[in-house]
Design a protein around this motif. Structure first.
Motif, PDB file in Angstrom:
ATOM      1  N   PHE A   7      48.555  38.891  37.434  1.00  0.00           N
ATOM      2  CA  PHE A   7      47.359  39.706  37.240  1.00  0.00           C
ATOM      3  C   PHE A   7      46.166  39.087  37.956  1.00  0.00           C
ATOM      4  N   CYS A   8      45.200  39.936  38.252  1.00  0.00           N
ATOM      5  CA  CYS A   8      43.914  39.513  38.778  1.00  0.00           C
ATOM      6  C   CYS A   8      42.850  39.988  37.805  1.00  0.00           C
ATOM      7  N   ALA A   9      42.043  39.061  37.312  1.00  0.00           N
ATOM      8  CA  ALA A   9      41.018  39.384  36.321  1.00  0.00           C
ATOM      9  C   ALA A   9      40.020  38.238  36.289  1.00  0.00           C
ATOM     10  N   ALA A  11      42.957  30.962  32.013  1.00  0.00           N
ATOM     11  CA  ALA A  11      43.106  29.728  31.240  1.00  0.00           C
ATOM     12  C   ALA A  11      43.983  29.961  30.011  1.00  0.00           C
ATOM     13  N   VAL A  12      43.827  31.120  29.386  1.00  0.00           N
ATOM     14  CA  VAL A  12      44.643  31.460  28.214  1.00  0.00           C
ATOM     15  C   VAL A  12      46.112  31.589  28.620  1.00  0.00           C
ATOM     16  N   ALA A  33      40.217  35.077  39.354  1.00  0.00           N
ATOM     17  CA  ALA A  33      41.417  34.404  39.865  1.00  0.00           C
ATOM     18  C   ALA A  33      42.608  35.352  39.868  1.00  0.00           C
ATOM     19  N   ILE A  34      43.703  34.858  40.450  1.00  0.00           N
ATOM     20  CA  ILE A  34      44.996  35.546  40.423  1.00  0.00           C
ATOM     21  C   ILE A  34      45.998  34.588  39.804  1.00  0.00           C
ATOM     22  N   THR A  35      46.659  35.049  38.766  1.00  0.00           N
ATOM     23  CA  THR A  35      47.689  34.266  38.081  1.00  0.00           C
ATOM     24  C   THR A  35      49.028  34.977  38.247  1.00  0.00           C
ATOM     25  N   TYR A  75      42.130  31.561  43.666  1.00  0.00           N
ATOM     26  CA  TYR A  75      40.817  31.895  43.115  1.00  0.00           C
ATOM     27  C   TYR A  75      40.149  32.884  44.054  1.00  0.00           C
ATOM     28  N   THR A  76      39.396  33.805  43.494  1.00  0.00           N
ATOM     29  CA  THR A  76      38.786  34.831  44.339  1.00  0.00           C
ATOM     30  C   THR A  76      37.756  34.245  45.293  1.00  0.00           C
TER      31      THR A  76
END
Length: 376
Positions: A181-183, A189-190, A101-103, A202-203
């Motif tokens: 960030f993208c990870a 969720a954190v 995802a990308i947050t 979402y990717t």
């Protein structure tokens, strides 16, 4: 050993050290180790948690670990000599699809919820946004760059892209060192649980059912120990199949919460790993098996990463891109292992429509690459 393996030689190596980074999609390795799934194929597995993808790369190259849960793009970056020292690498199988995802920070995400475009929200900062990914040639860098470009933001000029290990992402966002960030999970969720950011994409919205983590090793390992590599693929296929059951997803989410694996409460891992919709209706679920449809290491998937390296000026060498992908992706070894397990092998080509409407099917990489207006 499984009776279906009797037509193959016994593994040349029986104890394997497998590297992983603290991410929810390391689940197949965790399942294989915790349930001793390698026993029926003649191998034992030792999990070796690594602090970053660079550490995974370095220990694969030094031989300190035999194989690893790795970013698809890490393998190709090393193969091409643009993601560290050049070495011949092998993709044995795909471990999962989707699940990333990308947050963005809460101010940016809130601006988008009020109707601002991605470009407008980032511009509202009045400075260059800092957005992290996890490895220069990795999947997350490529997903981030593709998504930004699709929204009219040049990923190399309009933002500062930096590398941070996945477990540091949420902390960095909380500390104000990042704007996004993208990870992989569970770090999105954190970040949301800590009130620092919100998932904005979402990717699987960028490339539906995209390949993500792979089972990787050096190519000389696969060449020297082909029976071992085959046994390892068989073991991981068993683990991926086990993960198809929703009850098993919930079970492994709790196991992943242990300090030795992710060290994150199971309540933050499970929703995006176990929910049928990935925890959000916008997202496709993380997929590990689907009767083997997930796991075949298509050459065209590897070739797509090379097109993106060329798009963003990371690679300009005059090489046969398709030949590189064919040498990296161990399709014959995978077919042997899958056939022994009674798992069908899907077709070589798979058409996919990306978030910008462009279609990739691996058929004409040069024409596909030439069609991008935004590039380095």
């Amino acid at each position: 050993m499984n009776p279906s393996d009797t037509n193959f030689p016994a593994p040349e190596r029986t104890h394997l050290r497998l590297g992983f980074v603290a991410l929810s999609d390391a689940a197949p390795l965790a399942v294989a180790a915790l349930r001793d799934l390698g026993a029926r194929h003649g191998i034992t597995i030792e999990l070796c948690r690594q602090p970053s993808w660079a550490a995974v790369r370095d220990k694969l190259l030094s031989g300190e670990i035999d194989a690893a849960h790795a970013l698809y793009g890490l393998v190709y970056g090393v193969q091409l000599g643009i993601g560290g020292p050049q070495a011949d690498m092998a993709v044995l199988m795909v471990l999962n699809r989707n699940g990333q995802a990308i947050t963005l920070s809460r101010p940016l995400a809130d601006a988008m919820e009020r109707g601002a475009s991605v470009k407008e929200a980032l511009h509202s900062l009045g400075r260059t946004p800092v957005i992290a990914q996890t490895f220069p040639t990795g999947t997350h860098a490529m997903w981030l760059y593709y998504w930004l470009a699709a929204h009219g933001v040049h990923p190399l000029r309009d933002v500062e892209s930096i590398v941070i290990p996945p477990p540091r992402m949420a902390d960095a966002l909380v500390e104000g060192a990042l704007d996004g960030f993208c990870a992989g999970e569970p770090w999105h969720a954190v970040a949301e649980a800590r009130g620092a950011g919100k998932t904005v994409a979402y990717t699987s919205e960028i490339w539906p059912d995209h390949p993500e983590k792979v089972l990787a090793c050096r190519r000389d390992f696969a060449a020297l120990y082909p029976a071992t590599a085959r046994a390892l693929v068989r073991t991981m296929l068993d683990a991926c199949a086990w993960l198809d059951a929703s009850a098993h997803r919930a079970e492994i989410a709790q196991a992943l919460s242990s300090p030795a694996l992710l060290g994150v409460p199971g309540a933050l891992i499970e929703p995006r790993l176990a929910a049928s919709d990935g925890g959000d209706a916008r997202a496709l679920p993380v997929r590990f098996f689907d009767d083997g449809a997930v796991n075949y290491p298509r050459v065209s998937d590897g070739l797509w990463f090379i097109t993106q390296y060329r798009r963003w000026g990371m690679l300009d060498a005059d090489i046969d891109d398709a030949a590189v992908a064919t040498s990296v992706n161990q399709t014959a070894l995978y077919r042997d292992a899958a056939q022994a397990a009674g798992i069908a092998t899907p077709g070589e080509r798979r058409a996919a429509t990306f978030c910008d409407g462009r279609v990739w099917d691996g058929g004409d990489a040069a024409r596909y690459l030439a069609g991008f207006e935004m590039r380095a």
